[in-house]
Write an enzyme that holds these catalytic residues in place. Sequence first.
Site, PDB file in Angstrom:
ATOM      1  N   HIS A  74       5.690  25.701  28.717  1.00  0.00           N
ATOM      2  CA  HIS A  74       4.435  26.469  28.747  1.00  0.00           C
ATOM      3  C   HIS A  74       3.208  25.538  28.744  1.00  0.00           C
ATOM      4  O   HIS A  74       2.171  25.877  28.170  1.00  0.00           O
ATOM      5  CB  HIS A  74       4.341  27.433  27.558  1.00  0.00           C
ATOM      6  CG  HIS A  74       5.387  28.500  27.543  1.00  0.00           C
ATOM      7  ND1 HIS A  74       5.196  29.745  28.080  1.00  0.00           N
ATOM      8  CD2 HIS A  74       6.653  28.504  27.045  1.00  0.00           C
ATOM      9  CE1 HIS A  74       6.291  30.476  27.907  1.00  0.00           C
ATOM     10  NE2 HIS A  74       7.179  29.746  27.293  1.00  0.00           N
ATOM     11  N   ASN A 147       6.441  37.076  26.312  1.00  0.00           N
ATOM     12  CA  ASN A 147       6.552  36.720  27.731  1.00  0.00           C
ATOM     13  C   ASN A 147       6.288  37.951  28.587  1.00  0.00           C
ATOM     14  O   ASN A 147       6.216  39.063  28.076  1.00  0.00           O
ATOM     15  CB  ASN A 147       7.969  36.209  28.039  1.00  0.00           C
ATOM     16  CG  ASN A 147       8.158  34.730  27.700  1.00  0.00           C
ATOM     17  OD1 ASN A 147       7.193  33.997  27.498  1.00  0.00           O
ATOM     18  ND2 ASN A 147       9.407  34.306  27.653  1.00  0.00           N
ATOM     19  N   HIS A 338       3.111  30.508  16.754  1.00  0.00           N
ATOM     20  CA  HIS A 338       4.387  30.385  16.037  1.00  0.00           C
ATOM     21  C   HIS A 338       4.881  31.796  15.689  1.00  0.00           C
ATOM     22  O   HIS A 338       4.181  32.526  14.980  1.00  0.00           O
ATOM     23  CB  HIS A 338       4.149  29.563  14.760  1.00  0.00           C
ATOM     24  CG  HIS A 338       5.342  29.464  13.863  1.00  0.00           C
ATOM     25  ND1 HIS A 338       6.634  29.563  14.324  1.00  0.00           N
ATOM     26  CD2 HIS A 338       5.441  29.248  12.528  1.00  0.00           C
ATOM     27  CE1 HIS A 338       7.471  29.433  13.312  1.00  0.00           C
ATOM     28  NE2 HIS A 338       6.775  29.248  12.207  1.00  0.00           N
TER      29      HIS A 338
HETATM   30 FE1  HDD Z   1       8.988  29.519  23.207  1.00  0.00          FE
HETATM   31  C1  HDD Z   1       6.078  27.853  23.599  1.00  0.00           C
HETATM   32  C2  HDD Z   1       7.517  32.383  24.429  1.00  0.00           C
HETATM   33  C3  HDD Z   1      12.038  31.105  23.219  1.00  0.00           C
HETATM   34  C4  HDD Z   1      10.301  26.906  21.627  1.00  0.00           C
HETATM   35  N1  HDD Z   1       7.176  30.011  23.898  1.00  0.00           N
HETATM   36  C5  HDD Z   1       6.093  29.181  23.978  1.00  0.00           C
HETATM   37  C6  HDD Z   1       4.974  29.887  24.517  1.00  0.00           C
HETATM   38  C7  HDD Z   1       5.382  31.161  24.758  1.00  0.00           C
HETATM   39  C8  HDD Z   1       6.762  31.241  24.356  1.00  0.00           C
HETATM   40  C9  HDD Z   1       4.547  32.292  25.307  1.00  0.00           C
HETATM   41  C10 HDD Z   1       3.606  29.288  24.786  1.00  0.00           C
HETATM   42  C11 HDD Z   1       2.683  29.494  23.625  1.00  0.00           C
HETATM   43  C12 HDD Z   1       1.316  28.963  23.954  1.00  0.00           C
HETATM   44  O1  HDD Z   1       0.671  29.525  24.851  1.00  0.00           O
HETATM   45  O2  HDD Z   1       0.927  27.991  23.318  1.00  0.00           O
HETATM   46  N2  HDD Z   1       9.677  31.349  23.786  1.00  0.00           N
HETATM   47  C13 HDD Z   1       8.879  32.405  24.159  1.00  0.00           C
HETATM   48  C14 HDD Z   1       9.700  33.598  24.215  1.00  0.00           C
HETATM   49  C15 HDD Z   1      10.970  33.229  23.904  1.00  0.00           C
HETATM   50  C16 HDD Z   1      10.955  31.821  23.610  1.00  0.00           C
HETATM   51  C17 HDD Z   1       9.181  34.987  24.553  1.00  0.00           C
HETATM   52  C18 HDD Z   1      12.210  34.055  23.805  1.00  0.00           C
HETATM   53  C19 HDD Z   1      12.221  35.310  23.494  1.00  0.00           C
HETATM   54  N3  HDD Z   1      10.847  29.067  22.585  1.00  0.00           N
HETATM   55  C20 HDD Z   1      11.969  29.858  22.639  1.00  0.00           C
HETATM   56  C21 HDD Z   1      13.051  29.211  21.949  1.00  0.00           C
HETATM   57  C22 HDD Z   1      12.554  28.025  21.469  1.00  0.00           C
HETATM   58  C23 HDD Z   1      11.177  27.954  21.898  1.00  0.00           C
HETATM   59  C24 HDD Z   1      14.448  29.786  21.789  1.00  0.00           C
HETATM   60  C25 HDD Z   1      13.241  26.960  20.673  1.00  0.00           C
HETATM   61  C26 HDD Z   1      14.188  27.182  19.813  1.00  0.00           C
HETATM   62  N4  HDD Z   1       8.337  27.670  22.782  1.00  0.00           N
HETATM   63  C27 HDD Z   1       9.042  26.774  22.082  1.00  0.00           C
HETATM   64  C28 HDD Z   1       8.265  25.517  21.764  1.00  0.00           C
HETATM   65  C29 HDD Z   1       6.873  25.836  22.374  1.00  0.00           C
HETATM   66  C30 HDD Z   1       7.095  27.207  22.996  1.00  0.00           C
HETATM   67  C31 HDD Z   1       8.918  24.273  22.191  1.00  0.00           C
HETATM   68  C32 HDD Z   1       6.264  24.817  23.298  1.00  0.00           C
HETATM   69  C33 HDD Z   1       4.841  24.694  22.899  1.00  0.00           C
HETATM   70  C34 HDD Z   1       4.715  25.468  21.684  1.00  0.00           C
HETATM   71  O3  HDD Z   1       5.928  26.000  21.344  1.00  0.00           O
HETATM   72  O4  HDD Z   1       3.713  25.611  21.019  1.00  0.00           O
HETATM   73  O5  HDD Z   1       8.211  25.336  20.397  1.00  0.00           O
END
Ligand code: HDD
Length: 711
Positions: A74, A147, A338
Site C-alpha cells: 500500500h 479494502n 492499525h
Molecule cells: Fe494490511 C497496510 C488493508 C491484511 C499488514 N493494509 C494496509 C493498508 C490497508 C490494508 C488499507 C494501508 C493503510 C494505509 O493507507 O496506510 N490488509 C488490509 C486488509 C487486509 C490486510 C483489508 C485483509 C483483510 N495486512 C494484512 C495482513 C497483514 C497486513 C494479513 C500482515 C499480517 N498491511 C500490513 C502492513 C501495512 C499494511 C505491512 C503496510 C503499511 C502499514 O501496514 O501501515 O502492516
Amino acid sequence: MKDFTPNNKKTDQLDQLSVSNENEKLTTNQGLKINNDQDSLTAGDRGPTLMEDFIFREKMTHFDHERIPERVVHARGSGAHGVFKLTKSLSKYTKAKFLTDTEKETPVFIRFSTVAGNRGSTDLARDVRGFAVKFYTDEGNYDLVANNIPVFFIQDAIKFPDLVHALKPEPDNEIPQAASAHDTFWDFISLVPESMHMIMWVMSDRSIPRSYRMMEGFGVHSFRFINDEGKAHFVKFHFKPRLGVHSVAWDEAQKISGLDPDFHRRDLWEAIENGQYPEWDFGVQVIPEEDEDQFDFDLLDPTKIIPEEVVPVELVGTITLNKNPDNFFCETEQIAFHPGHVVPGIDFSNDPLLQGRLFSYTDTQLIRLGSPNFHEIPINRSVKTVHNNQREGYMRQQIDKGKVSYHPNSMGGGCPFQAMMSEGGFASHQETVSGPKVRRRSRSFVDHYSQAKLFYNSQSEPEKMHLQNALVFELSKVTIPAIRERMVSQLAYVDQVLAANVAQKLGVEVQALDMPNQSIPADADPATLQSEEREPETQYSEALSMMNTIKNTISSRKVGFIMANGADGAAAKELMITLEGKGAVVEIIGTSVAPITAHDGSVLVPKHSLTTTGSVCFDALYICAGEQSTLQLMNAENKHLVLSFINDAYKHCKSIYFGEGTEAIYNLSNPSMRQHEDPAIITPEDADQATKFINAIANHRVWDLELERNS
Ligand code: HDD
C-alpha cells in the site's frame, strides 16, 4: 473552493500546528535569520567550500534524510480529511459513542491506496485498493483498515509475507512494477486454492476503479460489537459510494497509466477542491453471536462474504471527505493505521488473518516512522490528550511534567487513574477460549470455491468477459506452462466454460488437479480431509455485480469539449452550462492550449491540447458544433489525433456527442458507429440531444454494446 469544516476537532488541531511562511524571513532550524541562501561559504570567490558552513550543512543533512521507508504494501496512496455522521444509533449492538450518538460528528481521514506498486507507481494498476479510515473519536482513534474488495487472498496471516513476496516485483530483476501479471504471483496463487474467491474479485473490473470516489469499502473480517450489557454481535463493515461503483476498461487503465499516472490522486484532489465532496453511506451487517454457526461458511474465514441477500446491509451513517491535506508527507504519508486501534464497543474476532494483523501494523510503523512515538505525529494524534506512563524514545514531543512515570504511585496522587468501564475504560470481550495448541487450519475453512462461483455467476455478461480477458492477460504474461496449467485447472472448479476459454487462449489443457493443498499439513489424516463444500445459501447476489450500481448522476463526471477556432461558441456554452448545472466538469481540449476564438468572436481557453491528454482521461466527449472548427480539426496536423480521441472513447463504450457541422468527423470515425443503434452516440439528427447525452454519461458506459463497438 476550500471548505474548512466547522467544529472539526482534528483539522483544528492540525491548523494549530501548521506554519505559514507568508511575510516571514528565512531561518535555519535554530531560528537564525538567513542572509544568503544562494551561495555556499567559500574561501574566496573561486575557492573551496568551508567546513564551517553550518547553514549549508544543516540544509544538506536535512535533505539527505528527507525520505522515509515507504510502506511495504500500500505504498502508493492518497487521502483526505472528512467527517462521519451517524444517522441511526447502533446502541442496541455497541457502546462505541461515535456509533450511538446521532448528534455527534466524528472527524475522519481516509487513505486510499494500491497494494503492489511503489510510492511512485501508477494509480491505474490492476490491484486491490486500500480504503483505510481513521475515526478521531472522543474515546480515542478507531481505525477501520479496509479494502475495496470484501475478501482476502489468504486465510492465515502467517502466509502474508509469502503472498506479498510473490506479488511484488521479482527479486532478481525487480520486474514488473505494480503488476500481478508475472510468474511468482501466479505460481503462488495456483498453489493456494483459498485465494480463488479473491482472484475472481481482483480479475473483475473492481480492481481498475474509475475513481476512489466510486469504490465500495469493506472491513473484510467479522469484528465484534459489544453493547452496554456486554452482549456481543458479529459485525461486517461496509462503505457504499453515493456516486455508484464504476470502473475503467483495462485498455483505458493502461493508457491512463502513461497519460496521467496520478489519475486517481488528481481526481480525488480536484473533486474536493471543486466542492464536490466524495460521500459514502456507512453500513453494517450484524449477526447475533448465537447465529455464528448458521452459515454455510465460517464467519471467521476472511475469504468469505455474507451475501447481502442473507444478511442485509443496514445503512447507519455517511462519510464525507471535505478537505484536502495541506501537506502530503505530513498527513497522507505519515498517517499510521492499525486494526488494533479500537474503542470500547468494538472488539476482534478470532479470524486468524485479523489476529496476525493485530501484530503487524504497529511493528511496521516502528520501522517506517522510526520511533514508538509515531502516535505523536500530528495526523496520528488522538483528539483526546494522551495520559500514560510511557516516556522518551526518538523524537518525543509531549513534555510530561513531574517525577512520576509509573503506576501504582502515591507521589503523583495515583494519576493517571485507570478508568472504570462505566467511565469508558476499555475491557476486552470476555470470550471463553479453550482448546489444544494446534498449528492447523480449521476444517470449516476448507471450501474454497462456492463463493468464487457465487461471485462469478453474479456477474453480468460484459463483466464475465472482462474477468476472462483479465485472466488471459495476466496468465499470458506467465512464462512457465505448468503454472498456466495449474491455474486453468483451478478455474475449472469455479466455472468450466471460463476455464476452457482461458485455457484455449493460453494454449494449455484443463486437467484434473493433482496438487498438494498448501493449507493442509503434510501429515494430516486423509480421512478427515474430505471436502466440506456445502451448497451456498444463495447462488446469485445482485450486490456483487457493478451493473446494478447507482447510475443516476453525472456529478463530477469529466466531459471533454474538443474544439478549434471558429467553433459554435454559443452552442458550446449552452451545453457547458447544462452539464455543469448537473455537476459535471467540462474541460476544453484545443488543437493547442492557445485561446480559441469562437465563431461569434468569444474567446474560450483550453485546459488541454490534443497532445497533452487523451479521451481515456474523460467520461464523455462533445465534438463542438461549427464547420470552421471541424475543418481545422480535420486538417493534416490534427486529423489523426481527433480520430484517435473519438475512436478510443467509442471503443471504451463512452458517450460521444457530435455537434452540428461535425459530419466530416463523424463520417471518418469508426464505421461501426454508423451501423449500430447506440444510445450513447448523439448526432444532430437526435431529438433532445442534451438530455440523451446526460443520460448516457450517468449510465457510465454502454458495456452491453462492447462487442458491437469493437467489431
Ligand atoms: Fe494490511 C497496510 C488493508 C491484511 C499488514 N493494509 C494496509 C493498508 C490497508 C490494508 C488499507 C494501508 C493503510 C494505509 O493507507 O496506510 N490488509 C488490509 C486488509 C487486509 C490486510 C483489508 C485483509 C483483510 N495486512 C494484512 C495482513 C497483514 C497486513 C494479513 C500482515 C499480517 N498491511 C500490513 C502492513 C501495512 C499494511 C505491512 C503496510 C503499511 C502499514 O501496514 O501501515 O502492516
